[in-house]
Design a protein around this motif. Sequence first.
Motif, PDB file in Angstrom:
ATOM      1  N   ILE A 275       0.726  -1.311  -0.252  1.00  0.00           N
ATOM      2  CA  ILE A 275      -0.205   0.054   0.087  1.00  0.00           C
ATOM      3  C   ILE A 275       1.093   1.369  -0.261  1.00  0.00           C
ATOM      4  O   ILE A 275       0.810   2.059  -0.745  1.00  0.00           O
ATOM      5  N   ARG A 276       1.594   1.092   1.093  1.00  0.00           N
ATOM      6  CA  ARG A 276       2.518   1.854   0.853  1.00  0.00           C
ATOM      7  C   ARG A 276       3.164   2.512  -0.484  1.00  0.00           C
ATOM      8  O   ARG A 276       4.048   3.802  -0.577  1.00  0.00           O
ATOM      9  N   GLN A 277       3.229   1.930  -1.272  1.00  0.00           N
ATOM     10  CA  GLN A 277       4.424   1.964  -2.859  1.00  0.00           C
ATOM     11  C   GLN A 277       3.818   1.937  -3.653  1.00  0.00           C
ATOM     12  O   GLN A 277       3.853   3.432  -4.267  1.00  0.00           O
ATOM     13  N   GLU A 278       2.152   1.659  -3.504  1.00  0.00           N
ATOM     14  CA  GLU A 278       1.678   2.280  -4.619  1.00  0.00           C
ATOM     15  C   GLU A 278       0.616   3.044  -4.597  1.00  0.00           C
ATOM     16  O   GLU A 278       0.073   3.229  -5.662  1.00  0.00           O
ATOM     17  N   ALA A 279      -0.120   3.260  -3.176  1.00  0.00           N
ATOM     18  CA  ALA A 279      -0.981   4.480  -3.390  1.00  0.00           C
ATOM     19  C   ALA A 279      -0.370   5.472  -3.353  1.00  0.00           C
ATOM     20  O   ALA A 279       0.918   5.804  -2.189  1.00  0.00           O
ATOM     21  N   ASP A 280      -1.334   6.744  -4.242  1.00  0.00           N
ATOM     22  CA  ASP A 280      -0.788   8.303  -4.521  1.00  0.00           C
ATOM     23  C   ASP A 280      -2.097   8.816  -3.696  1.00  0.00           C
ATOM     24  O   ASP A 280      -3.164   9.311  -3.987  1.00  0.00           O
ATOM     25  N   ARG A 315      -5.355  -4.207  -5.529  1.00  0.00           N
ATOM     26  CA  ARG A 315      -5.780  -2.665  -5.522  1.00  0.00           C
ATOM     27  C   ARG A 315      -7.048  -1.780  -4.721  1.00  0.00           C
ATOM     28  O   ARG A 315      -6.768  -1.172  -5.290  1.00  0.00           O
ATOM     29  N   PHE A 316      -7.133  -3.675  -4.405  1.00  0.00           N
ATOM     30  CA  PHE A 316      -8.409  -2.948  -3.612  1.00  0.00           C
ATOM     31  C   PHE A 316      -7.958  -2.148  -2.214  1.00  0.00           C
ATOM     32  O   PHE A 316      -8.345  -0.788  -1.952  1.00  0.00           O
ATOM     33  N   ALA A 317      -6.597  -2.518  -2.041  1.00  0.00           N
ATOM     34  CA  ALA A 317      -6.186  -1.842  -0.497  1.00  0.00           C
ATOM     35  C   ALA A 317      -6.400  -0.627  -0.514  1.00  0.00           C
ATOM     36  O   ALA A 317      -5.964   0.779  -0.033  1.00  0.00           O
ATOM     37  N   ILE A 318      -5.324  -0.497  -2.088  1.00  0.00           N
ATOM     38  CA  ILE A 318      -4.552   0.692  -2.205  1.00  0.00           C
ATOM     39  C   ILE A 318      -5.928   1.950  -2.523  1.00  0.00           C
ATOM     40  O   ILE A 318      -5.333   3.122  -2.010  1.00  0.00           O
ATOM     41  N   ALA A 319      -6.731   1.046  -3.404  1.00  0.00           N
ATOM     42  CA  ALA A 319      -7.374   2.261  -3.278  1.00  0.00           C
ATOM     43  C   ALA A 319      -8.303   2.547  -2.275  1.00  0.00           C
ATOM     44  O   ALA A 319      -8.830   3.842  -2.550  1.00  0.00           O
ATOM     45  N   ALA A 320      -8.605   1.863  -1.149  1.00  0.00           N
ATOM     46  CA  ALA A 320      -8.941   2.072  -0.278  1.00  0.00           C
ATOM     47  C   ALA A 320      -8.295   3.323   0.676  1.00  0.00           C
ATOM     48  O   ALA A 320      -8.734   4.280   0.964  1.00  0.00           O
ATOM     49  N   ALA A 321      -6.838   2.841   0.677  1.00  0.00           N
ATOM     50  CA  ALA A 321      -6.137   3.910   0.693  1.00  0.00           C
ATOM     51  C   ALA A 321      -6.378   5.679   0.342  1.00  0.00           C
ATOM     52  O   ALA A 321      -5.807   6.487   1.266  1.00  0.00           O
ATOM     53  N   GLU A 322      -5.785   5.325  -0.862  1.00  0.00           N
ATOM     54  CA  GLU A 322      -7.241   6.051  -1.863  1.00  0.00           C
ATOM     55  C   GLU A 322      -7.338   7.279  -1.173  1.00  0.00           C
ATOM     56  O   GLU A 322      -7.478   8.333  -1.427  1.00  0.00           O
ATOM     57  N   THR A 323      -9.145   6.488  -1.186  1.00  0.00           N
ATOM     58  CA  THR A 323     -10.021   7.229  -0.394  1.00  0.00           C
ATOM     59  C   THR A 323     -10.367   7.438   0.692  1.00  0.00           C
ATOM     60  O   THR A 323     -10.925   8.950   0.277  1.00  0.00           O
ATOM     61  N   THR A 373     -17.803   2.740  -1.732  1.00  0.00           N
ATOM     62  CA  THR A 373     -16.983   3.256  -2.958  1.00  0.00           C
ATOM     63  C   THR A 373     -16.328   2.292  -3.601  1.00  0.00           C
ATOM     64  O   THR A 373     -16.048   1.753  -4.736  1.00  0.00           O
ATOM     65  N   LEU A 374     -15.895   0.826  -3.157  1.00  0.00           N
ATOM     66  CA  LEU A 374     -14.927  -0.209  -3.122  1.00  0.00           C
ATOM     67  C   LEU A 374     -16.050  -1.373  -3.897  1.00  0.00           C
ATOM     68  O   LEU A 374     -15.091  -2.576  -4.215  1.00  0.00           O
ATOM     69  N   ARG A 375     -17.105  -1.300  -3.475  1.00  0.00           N
ATOM     70  CA  ARG A 375     -17.973  -3.349  -3.236  1.00  0.00           C
ATOM     71  C   ARG A 375     -18.041  -3.333  -4.838  1.00  0.00           C
ATOM     72  O   ARG A 375     -18.169  -5.060  -4.681  1.00  0.00           O
ATOM     73  N   GLY A 376     -17.416  -2.942  -5.766  1.00  0.00           N
ATOM     74  CA  GLY A 376     -17.996  -3.176  -7.499  1.00  0.00           C
ATOM     75  C   GLY A 376     -16.587  -4.146  -7.083  1.00  0.00           C
ATOM     76  O   GLY A 376     -16.285  -4.863  -8.375  1.00  0.00           O
ATOM     77  N   LYS A 377     -15.466  -4.335  -6.591  1.00  0.00           N
ATOM     78  CA  LYS A 377     -14.469  -4.601  -6.535  1.00  0.00           C
ATOM     79  C   LYS A 377     -14.099  -6.035  -6.236  1.00  0.00           C
ATOM     80  O   LYS A 377     -13.370  -6.922  -5.765  1.00  0.00           O
ATOM     81  N   VAL A 378     -15.898  -6.342  -5.678  1.00  0.00           N
ATOM     82  CA  VAL A 378     -15.022  -7.705  -4.564  1.00  0.00           C
ATOM     83  C   VAL A 378     -16.122  -8.165  -5.407  1.00  0.00           C
ATOM     84  O   VAL A 378     -17.477  -7.632  -5.753  1.00  0.00           O
ATOM     85  N   GLU A 379     -15.808  -9.070  -6.188  1.00  0.00           N
ATOM     86  CA  GLU A 379     -17.365 -10.467  -6.242  1.00  0.00           C
ATOM     87  C   GLU A 379     -17.201 -11.528  -4.952  1.00  0.00           C
ATOM     88  O   GLU A 379     -17.645 -12.161  -4.361  1.00  0.00           O
ATOM     89  N   PHE A 380     -18.717 -11.339  -4.806  1.00  0.00           N
ATOM     90  CA  PHE A 380     -19.875 -11.625  -3.775  1.00  0.00           C
ATOM     91  C   PHE A 380     -20.238 -13.380  -3.826  1.00  0.00           C
ATOM     92  O   PHE A 380     -20.656 -13.454  -5.226  1.00  0.00           O
TER      93      PHE A 380
END
Length: 498
Positions: A275-280, A315-323, A373-380
């Motif tokens: 996360i630290r490396q990839e999240a903007d 990308r889920f965790a990365i997008a969560a940090a950015e959000t 905002t990120l539920r679309g990244k998860v297949e239930f």
Amino acid sequence: MGRVTAPNQALPVPPADLPGTLGALRAAGHRYQTVKQELRHNLLARMRSGEDRFPGIVGYDDSVLPEVERALLAGHDMVLLGERGQGKTRLIRALVALLDEWTPVLPGSVLNEHPLHPLTPASRASVAEAGDDLPIGWLHRSMRYGEKLATPDTSVGDLIGDVDPIRIAQGRTLGDPETIHFGLVPRTNRGIFAVNELPDLAERIQVALLNVLEERDIQVRGYQLRLPLDLFLVASANPEDYTNRGRIITPLKDRFGAEVRTHYPVDLELELALIRQEADMVAEVPEHVLEVLARFARAVRESPSVDPRSGVSARFAIAAAETVAAAALRRAGLLAGPAGASAAGSASGAGDATVRPEQPVARVGDAVSVTSTLRGKVEFESGEEGREIEVLAHLLRAATAETFLARLAGLDLSGFTALVAEGAVIETGELVSSAELLRQVGTVPGLAKALDRLGLGDAPTPEQAAAGVEFVLEGLHLTRRLGKDVTDSGRTVYGGRS
């Protein structure tokens, strides 16, 4: 897509001291190497020097990378097999750094032919005619990478090539290689070519890759064009598709020398490092908030409510940090506006125009927005339809509680519970400023130790301190030591015993 270069980035300029003719190249002692020999030589050089072989690749040091290195040293084309978001494409692109920075080519050759190893009859004739006076060019390694996302509409012409009817009309015969318009694979000759999501490639198109992988030649419309291509071919695939019968033809599987299985980060520290490396992040996100998000991503990945076959991308965790960072920036922006200034003035008892502007620092409460905002990244799983946000919210609370216990277990936080026991209520929320939150809490015994445990230092800013206070309050609520209510206006009120 074909070769990958950064947008608007100028092509590298070859150094002036590189040989400019075939004779000068020979005089410099240059020796021709195949791509696989080149990769092997440079990989061994990095091993001996201790240099990082795969910069930017996190969590694979003891598992995936040794297998990749063995495949490179053996000269094997390979398939990277793993669920989505495991860094397969990132790893493939990292291989480009193992190529020589500059390699000689025949100018104008669409096949990037080496001056000492020309392929086409026209190039061989040019070399024979000009001899040592033949001018040569230099190709940077960034231009020696080709990539194609396999889709059902991909054609043999896209990958391999097709007969150019205009050149036939000009009088050339089918036996002339100049009649061929080459596809992405031969145009990446003397480089690395990647096929992403290989199982999605139609089976009849997969057949076109058979000769490329084994015999290293190509066939166009039944006409065999004997061009010994020099390639390192690597593909990525999802295990669900890869093992689905008929999706990858058996002869093609057999021609890949190595199958490397990728995975998600195996422990929490690697998840955090990724996360630290990839999240903007557009705002400061304290370490304890990042840990909550990392634990949250891992909990979602392991939840029985989530389809394990599709996986939960990194990308889920990365997008969560950015959000979460964006939520902090939004708060700072709104509190700097007229409504925020008015609220700050009423909180301080006066409309002081010199109130310190809110700095963007994320709090644990900002993570609530992630569930929608990120539920679309998860297949239930099919039985969870309509409960997606509820499931994610539960997992987020569990991740917060785990982080609270991991960070603050054994610490005396009775000062917070005593404050509430005396009848105080503490309001926080998306648009509650740090000054307002800290004013409500005041001086609490144990706060300094809690902030230190959270890594906020001896002299945190008001925003950092507010982030720590909110985390303590939420943790006490989740461990059933504080009550909590949410008002109609969206504010969170801590107070009373649950």
